[in-house]
Scaffold this active site. Sequence first.
Site, PDB file in Angstrom:
ATOM      1  N   ASN A   9       8.616  -5.232   7.834  1.00 20.46           N
ATOM      2  CA  ASN A   9       7.509  -4.374   8.256  1.00 20.46           C
ATOM      3  C   ASN A   9       6.409  -5.305   8.784  1.00 20.46           C
ATOM      4  O   ASN A   9       5.671  -5.901   8.006  1.00 20.46           O
ATOM      5  CB  ASN A   9       7.023  -3.558   7.051  1.00 20.46           C
ATOM      6  CG  ASN A   9       5.891  -2.614   7.403  1.00 20.46           C
ATOM      7  OD1 ASN A   9       5.397  -2.619   8.532  1.00 20.46           O
ATOM      8  ND2 ASN A   9       5.485  -1.816   6.432  1.00 20.46           N
ATOM      9  N   ARG A  90      10.691  -1.498  10.367  1.00 19.81           N
ATOM     10  CA  ARG A  90       9.855  -0.300  10.391  1.00 19.81           C
ATOM     11  C   ARG A  90       9.080  -0.305  11.707  1.00 19.81           C
ATOM     12  O   ARG A  90       8.405  -1.286  12.034  1.00 19.81           O
ATOM     13  CB  ARG A  90       8.881  -0.318   9.223  1.00 19.81           C
ATOM     14  CG  ARG A  90       7.906   0.817   9.321  1.00 19.81           C
ATOM     15  CD  ARG A  90       6.933   0.814   8.168  1.00 19.81           C
ATOM     16  NE  ARG A  90       6.090   1.970   8.273  1.00 19.81           N
ATOM     17  CZ  ARG A  90       4.757   1.938   8.231  1.00 19.81           C
ATOM     18  NH1 ARG A  90       4.128   0.792   8.096  1.00 19.81           N
ATOM     19  NH2 ARG A  90       4.081   3.037   8.328  1.00 19.81           N
ATOM     20  N   HIS A 179       4.580   8.532   8.357  1.00 16.67           N
ATOM     21  CA  HIS A 179       5.116   8.398   6.994  1.00 16.67           C
ATOM     22  C   HIS A 179       6.489   9.082   6.881  1.00 16.67           C
ATOM     23  O   HIS A 179       6.901   9.477   5.795  1.00 16.67           O
ATOM     24  CB  HIS A 179       4.201   9.075   5.940  1.00 16.67           C
ATOM     25  CG  HIS A 179       2.921   8.360   5.668  1.00 16.67           C
ATOM     26  ND1 HIS A 179       1.796   9.035   5.269  1.00 16.67           N
ATOM     27  CD2 HIS A 179       2.600   7.053   5.690  1.00 16.67           C
ATOM     28  CE1 HIS A 179       0.806   8.168   5.078  1.00 16.67           C
ATOM     29  NE2 HIS A 179       1.270   6.949   5.331  1.00 16.67           N
ATOM     30  N   ARG A 240      -9.925   6.888   6.302  1.00 19.25           N
ATOM     31  CA  ARG A 240      -9.835   7.805   7.451  1.00 19.25           C
ATOM     32  C   ARG A 240     -10.308   9.199   7.065  1.00 19.25           C
ATOM     33  O   ARG A 240     -10.031   9.669   5.957  1.00 19.25           O
ATOM     34  CB  ARG A 240      -8.395   7.903   7.953  1.00 19.25           C
ATOM     35  CG  ARG A 240      -7.945   6.672   8.680  1.00 19.25           C
ATOM     36  CD  ARG A 240      -6.493   6.803   9.134  1.00 19.25           C
ATOM     37  NE  ARG A 240      -5.725   5.655   8.679  1.00 19.25           N
ATOM     38  CZ  ARG A 240      -4.420   5.660   8.477  1.00 19.25           C
ATOM     39  NH1 ARG A 240      -3.704   6.734   8.689  1.00 19.25           N
ATOM     40  NH2 ARG A 240      -3.819   4.577   8.063  1.00 19.25           N
ATOM     41  N   GLU A 383      10.394   3.354   0.714  1.00 19.27           N
ATOM     42  CA  GLU A 383      10.630   3.319   2.163  1.00 19.27           C
ATOM     43  C   GLU A 383      11.602   2.213   2.550  1.00 19.27           C
ATOM     44  O   GLU A 383      12.379   2.364   3.481  1.00 19.27           O
ATOM     45  CB  GLU A 383       9.282   3.141   2.894  1.00 19.27           C
ATOM     46  CG  GLU A 383       8.427   4.396   2.799  1.00 19.27           C
ATOM     47  CD  GLU A 383       6.964   4.163   3.113  1.00 19.27           C
ATOM     48  OE1 GLU A 383       6.257   3.619   2.242  1.00 19.27           O
ATOM     49  OE2 GLU A 383       6.519   4.531   4.202  1.00 19.27           O
TER      50      GLU A 383
END
Length: 399
Positions: A9, A90, A179, A240, A383
């Site tokens: 990643n 990823r 996601h 955010r 993940e």
Amino acid sequence: MSDCVLVINAGSSSLKYSLVDASTGTSVAGGLVERIGESNGLLRHRGPDGESEREQRIESHDDALRAVLRAFASEGPSLDDIELAAIGHRVVHGGDRFADPVLIDDELIKAVTELIPLAPLHNPANLEGMEVAQRIFPDLPQVAVFDTAFHQTLPEHAYTYAVPAAWKEDHRVRRYGFHGTSHAFVSGEAARLLDREPAEVNVIVLHLGNGCSATAVRGGQSVDTSMGMTPLEGLVMGTRSGDLDPALHAHLHREVGWSLEEIDRVLNRESGLKGMAGENDFRELMKLVDAGDAAATLAFEVYCYRIRKYVGAFYAALGRVDAIAFTAGVGQHSPRMREQVLGGLEALGIRLDTDRNQDDSQEARVVSAEDSPVAVMVIPTNEEWEIARQSLGVVRAQK
Ligand code: ADP
């Protein structure tokens, strides 16, 4: 051939990696390179003998991956002894082109490059990771697993914004969702916990980490999700804002004179929990709440209320809900948040069990009452395992 996949990643200044046995999900080793491009780069490696940490200058992602290989060689496990089946990357944005993982070749690299305008921070770093890994492991199959792919099953009415129709075609303006790898994994695990096939169950997945998103999963397919064209939409996150009035940009630009870039930066980096309470780390936020801090208390309430609204919206979207699954740092570890989000929803068939909800184990588990028509679950996301599994699937399909 072994089932071991090296999952990568790559971020703009970091590179996370995990060596995963795709058949069991065990991460045999892994780590993180931080501060790439700075003089005080940091490599943390976890191997069979524990963790090590080394500070060194790391100029580039190429340097970073080579440092990782040295760590494997010196601290184990030796990659010479493990026949890697693939490298899984990823990749954040696959636009509407990629609904599945894809073997990396020149065409894929070109497609991901064309998608940079949709993910200007993430896709270039992901590309860097792919190019470096191809250089260092030219003979290994490499697979791109997209964060957006799981949401490519969204029906048109869920991914279309009510803007001029030509924007979709001309400017790729639509909901993509993110996601996806986590939502795919957790919804699958939810079905497993219910002892039913994914095709039979409807699940609302709440991924609550630094970034937060909710997804409505019907029969194993994503049918709606809270993040949108970018990961800014939806739930309140660490930094955010999530949903807000789309007229806000014009207002601030007109009245205060801020540039669009500045507004975008603040909404992404200085808003959410951090904006409301000065603290984006949920644990620290809760310490402030306990100390009676009014801003932190309000931030916690806004955060939970937004999730609760999405649970209601996705409940209606699905019609029937079998499970609500919480995952990621906050989702897995904050019983107080889960209580605040789902308390008082007995009329919707949602009954938390107070004791089960308090339990902080690492296992996937049910935290609702025995007689709750909707099962509430806490499921640690994985993940890396999902990326490893999907990568192996692509490689096996080639054979
Ligand atoms: P990322 O989205 O970067 O993968 P994580 O899933 O690790 O992030 O989630 C990070 C968030 O989880 C942080 O806000 C952190 O404070 C929160 N978190 C981690 N552990 C706990 C805990 N025990 N209780 C409450 N919040 C936690």
